[in-house]
Design an enzyme around this catalytic site. Sequence first.
Site, mmCIF file in Angstrom:
data_model
loop_
_atom_site.group_PDB
_atom_site.id
_atom_site.type_symbol
_atom_site.label_atom_id
_atom_site.label_comp_id
_atom_site.label_asym_id
_atom_site.label_seq_id
_atom_site.Cartn_x
_atom_site.Cartn_y
_atom_site.Cartn_z
ATOM 1 N N ARG A 119 -7.555 -14.832 -1.486
ATOM 2 C CA ARG A 119 -7.712 -16.102 -2.200
ATOM 3 C C ARG A 119 -6.518 -16.298 -3.109
ATOM 4 O O ARG A 119 -6.083 -15.334 -3.766
ATOM 5 C CB ARG A 119 -8.963 -16.069 -3.092
ATOM 6 C CG ARG A 119 -10.272 -15.909 -2.382
ATOM 7 C CD ARG A 119 -11.335 -15.408 -3.344
ATOM 8 N NE ARG A 119 -10.991 -14.082 -3.865
ATOM 9 C CZ ARG A 119 -11.579 -13.497 -4.915
ATOM 10 N NH1 ARG A 119 -12.525 -14.117 -5.567
ATOM 11 N NH2 ARG A 119 -11.217 -12.291 -5.305
ATOM 12 N N ASN A 126 -14.104 -18.947 6.785
ATOM 13 C CA ASN A 126 -13.763 -20.113 5.958
ATOM 14 C C ASN A 126 -14.740 -21.269 6.190
ATOM 15 O O ASN A 126 -15.064 -22.011 5.257
ATOM 16 C CB ASN A 126 -12.317 -20.557 6.216
ATOM 17 C CG ASN A 126 -11.329 -19.783 5.342
ATOM 18 O OD1 ASN A 126 -11.723 -18.905 4.580
ATOM 19 N ND2 ASN A 126 -10.053 -20.094 5.455
ATOM 20 N N LEU A 174 -21.463 -21.173 -4.820
ATOM 21 C CA LEU A 174 -22.487 -22.201 -5.022
ATOM 22 C C LEU A 174 -22.145 -23.041 -6.253
ATOM 23 O O LEU A 174 -23.031 -23.645 -6.856
ATOM 24 C CB LEU A 174 -23.865 -21.556 -5.196
ATOM 25 C CG LEU A 174 -24.590 -21.106 -3.919
ATOM 26 C CD1 LEU A 174 -25.957 -20.524 -4.261
ATOM 27 C CD2 LEU A 174 -24.754 -22.252 -2.915
ATOM 28 N N THR A 204 0.063 -22.506 9.027
ATOM 29 C CA THR A 204 -0.450 -23.322 10.139
ATOM 30 C C THR A 204 -1.127 -24.552 9.540
ATOM 31 O O THR A 204 -2.346 -24.667 9.564
ATOM 32 C CB THR A 204 -1.449 -22.532 11.002
ATOM 33 O OG1 THR A 204 -2.454 -21.966 10.143
ATOM 34 C CG2 THR A 204 -0.780 -21.423 11.769
ATOM 35 N N CYS A 211 -6.295 -24.182 2.868
ATOM 36 C CA CYS A 211 -7.034 -23.380 3.857
ATOM 37 C C CYS A 211 -8.360 -23.994 4.284
ATOM 38 O O CYS A 211 -8.499 -24.436 5.419
ATOM 39 C CB CYS A 211 -7.256 -21.985 3.297
ATOM 40 S SG CYS A 211 -5.700 -21.194 2.848
ATOM 41 N N ASP A 218 12.361 -15.084 5.943
ATOM 42 C CA ASP A 218 11.990 -16.495 5.960
ATOM 43 C C ASP A 218 13.183 -17.311 6.436
ATOM 44 O O ASP A 218 14.332 -16.884 6.253
ATOM 45 C CB ASP A 218 11.562 -16.961 4.554
ATOM 46 C CG ASP A 218 10.584 -18.116 4.617
ATOM 47 O OD1 ASP A 218 9.403 -17.942 4.273
ATOM 48 O OD2 ASP A 218 11.006 -19.214 5.041
ATOM 49 N N LYS A 232 -11.784 -15.212 11.106
ATOM 50 C CA LYS A 232 -11.142 -15.925 10.004
ATOM 51 C C LYS A 232 -11.661 -17.349 9.865
ATOM 52 O O LYS A 232 -12.094 -17.771 8.785
ATOM 53 C CB LYS A 232 -9.622 -15.927 10.213
ATOM 54 C CG LYS A 232 -8.848 -16.737 9.204
ATOM 55 C CD LYS A 232 -9.084 -16.223 7.792
ATOM 56 C CE LYS A 232 -8.674 -17.247 6.761
ATOM 57 N NZ LYS A 232 -7.403 -16.982 6.164
HETATM 58 C C1 UGA Z 1 -9.856 -19.471 0.854
HETATM 59 C C2 UGA Z 1 -10.809 -18.304 1.143
HETATM 60 O O1 UGA Z 1 -11.690 -18.110 0.037
HETATM 61 C C3 UGA Z 1 -10.030 -17.013 1.407
HETATM 62 O O2 UGA Z 1 -10.910 -15.975 1.744
HETATM 63 C C4 UGA Z 1 -9.064 -17.267 2.564
HETATM 64 O O3 UGA Z 1 -8.262 -16.136 2.833
HETATM 65 C C5 UGA Z 1 -8.149 -18.422 2.211
HETATM 66 O O4 UGA Z 1 -8.937 -19.601 1.949
HETATM 67 C C6 UGA Z 1 -7.219 -18.655 3.351
HETATM 68 O O5 UGA Z 1 -7.692 -19.073 4.423
HETATM 69 O O6 UGA Z 1 -6.033 -18.345 3.260
HETATM 70 P P1 UGA Z 1 -8.465 -20.272 -1.292
HETATM 71 O O7 UGA Z 1 -8.069 -21.461 -0.486
HETATM 72 O O8 UGA Z 1 -7.447 -19.551 -2.080
HETATM 73 O O9 UGA Z 1 -9.161 -19.161 -0.347
HETATM 74 O O10 UGA Z 1 -9.558 -20.808 -2.323
HETATM 75 P P2 UGA Z 1 -11.087 -20.549 -2.665
HETATM 76 O O11 UGA Z 1 -11.186 -19.680 -3.846
HETATM 77 O O12 UGA Z 1 -11.840 -20.182 -1.457
HETATM 78 O O13 UGA Z 1 -11.517 -22.028 -3.105
HETATM 79 C C7 UGA Z 1 -11.423 -23.107 -2.180
HETATM 80 C C8 UGA Z 1 -11.891 -24.380 -2.798
HETATM 81 O O14 UGA Z 1 -13.296 -24.366 -2.945
HETATM 82 C C9 UGA Z 1 -11.332 -24.701 -4.185
HETATM 83 O O15 UGA Z 1 -10.962 -26.054 -4.211
HETATM 84 C C10 UGA Z 1 -12.490 -24.416 -5.114
HETATM 85 O O16 UGA Z 1 -12.434 -25.215 -6.261
HETATM 86 C C11 UGA Z 1 -13.658 -24.788 -4.235
HETATM 87 N N1 UGA Z 1 -14.923 -24.102 -4.601
HETATM 88 C C12 UGA Z 1 -15.027 -22.743 -4.480
HETATM 89 C C13 UGA Z 1 -16.029 -24.836 -5.005
HETATM 90 O O17 UGA Z 1 -15.967 -26.088 -5.090
HETATM 91 N N2 UGA Z 1 -17.193 -24.190 -5.290
HETATM 92 C C14 UGA Z 1 -17.313 -22.846 -5.181
HETATM 93 O O18 UGA Z 1 -18.405 -22.326 -5.457
HETATM 94 C C15 UGA Z 1 -16.202 -22.108 -4.786
#
Ligand code: UGA
Length: 438
Positions: A156, A213, A255, A88, A265, A32, A209
């Site tokens: 995640r 998302n 959901l 990014t 992300c 890094d 990817k």
């Molecule tokens: C997300 C993707 O799920 C990963 O697969 C991906 O690798 C990652 O982005 C990335 O691009 O690096 P992450 O940002 O860690 O992962 O979080 P998520 O678990 O996907 O949740 C995202 C947001 O959606 C959170 O704010 C969560 O509260 C919200 N969410 C999730 C909802 O409001 N409802 C749901 O049913 C699920």
Amino acid sequence: MLPKLSVIGTGYLGATHAVCMAELGFDVIGVDVDEDKIKRLAAGEVPFYEPGLPELLTKHSGGGKLRFTTSYEEAAEFADVHFICVGTPQLPGQLAADVSQVEAAFHALAPHLTRKALVVGKSTVPTGTAVRMEALLAELAPCKDVELAWSPEFLREGFGVQDTLRPDRLVFGLHSAWAEQQLRVAFGPIIAAGTPVVVTDFATAELVKVSANSFLATKISFINAMAEVCETVGADVTALAAAIGLDERIGKHFLRSGLGFGGGCLPKDIRAFMARAEELGVAEALSFLREVDEINRRRRVRAIDLGGELLGGPYPGARIAVLGAAFKPDSDDIRDSPSLDVAATLGSQGADVVIYDPKAMDNARRAHPELGYAATLEEALAGAELTMLLTEWREFVAMDPEAVGGLVAKRNIVDARNVLDAAAWRAAGWQLRALGRP
Ligand code: UGA
């Protein structure tokens, strides 16, 4: 003999990848440009909250399989396969992603590649980036046999270790049988465990990817759009989600209605995807993503309105307990956090906001020093006229309405994540409002 690996960029993605590859038996060097981050990692400290990662970091840096450096030269000398894991983020004031860290990593690494090596992009990038980086390698690497592959990451936050060690799939965008062979060895233990591999071209790998998302973001905004309709007709979106989710074609995951998606992300990926589509002349194909983004933001406004309804008027001077600052539980990440955004809006409207989050306090305080913070849940609740549950940490979901009712000034709560037992809270004398529920 196993290839040696370098992991360039030690944020959520890179640090997790480096540690997990060591756990899989590889010798790994993490790189890094941030000296402080490298010092902390080298000392066995993970610079962010990710369950399970500190234990593995200690195990492998102690055992000699994993080390950290700020020197690209050292990384190039050491490793045969180099993973690019830098961020990014969204460009300020624009929809597009800032790929300057990716470009900088290739510029810094390439001149040191004096023997055949594979460079593997894992960062989430706009379509077309891999082709540009391949040309850059050809131009800058002294060894003309260096190759590029693109293998997006799907982990995640909060589940980083398990998602890296046991992903749903591996995607390899590549141009040669040699590159595929290298990747099959570098991910050997994961493939041996039965993980499906999709081998494809650069553009498809990049697109997998952002489209994954985008699909997830769309699913969340779909259920939140249904919540808007439920609010109008007096229906219950949680029952609706449970019922439609039982159809296997729809599925019950992603959901969960409520305050919507945030983080580093989903929001920036759908925006960058729209920006790239515009450049490519296919903006219309992704115009629905604008609506996905807008539905998502409207939930924040609605949560604030529900709080206003409970208070019976505007916010100035009202003492509000904000439960949660992280964009989701089990994370200290506040990037594009819906919770912190709501808290900041309430603060700007004159409310006396006091925030408590189990892990994200330092990050939240740095971003919003103007807001109030409490050291404990109890302290945040003490004297509150309104409680806003904005991130569904277990500690908040498990609150006993009777016990916490004794701490607050008024039993008013907005359950912005639909996680509380509304009947139990109302039975304990609380006025409860939730998004998409009667
Ligand atoms: C997300 C993707 O799920 C990963 O697969 C991906 O690798 C990652 O982005 C990335 O691009 O690096 P992450 O940002 O860690 O992962 O979080 P998520 O678990 O996907 O949740 C995202 C947001 O959606 C959170 O704010 C969560 O509260 C919200 N969410 C999730 C909802 O409001 N409802 C749901 O049913 C699920």
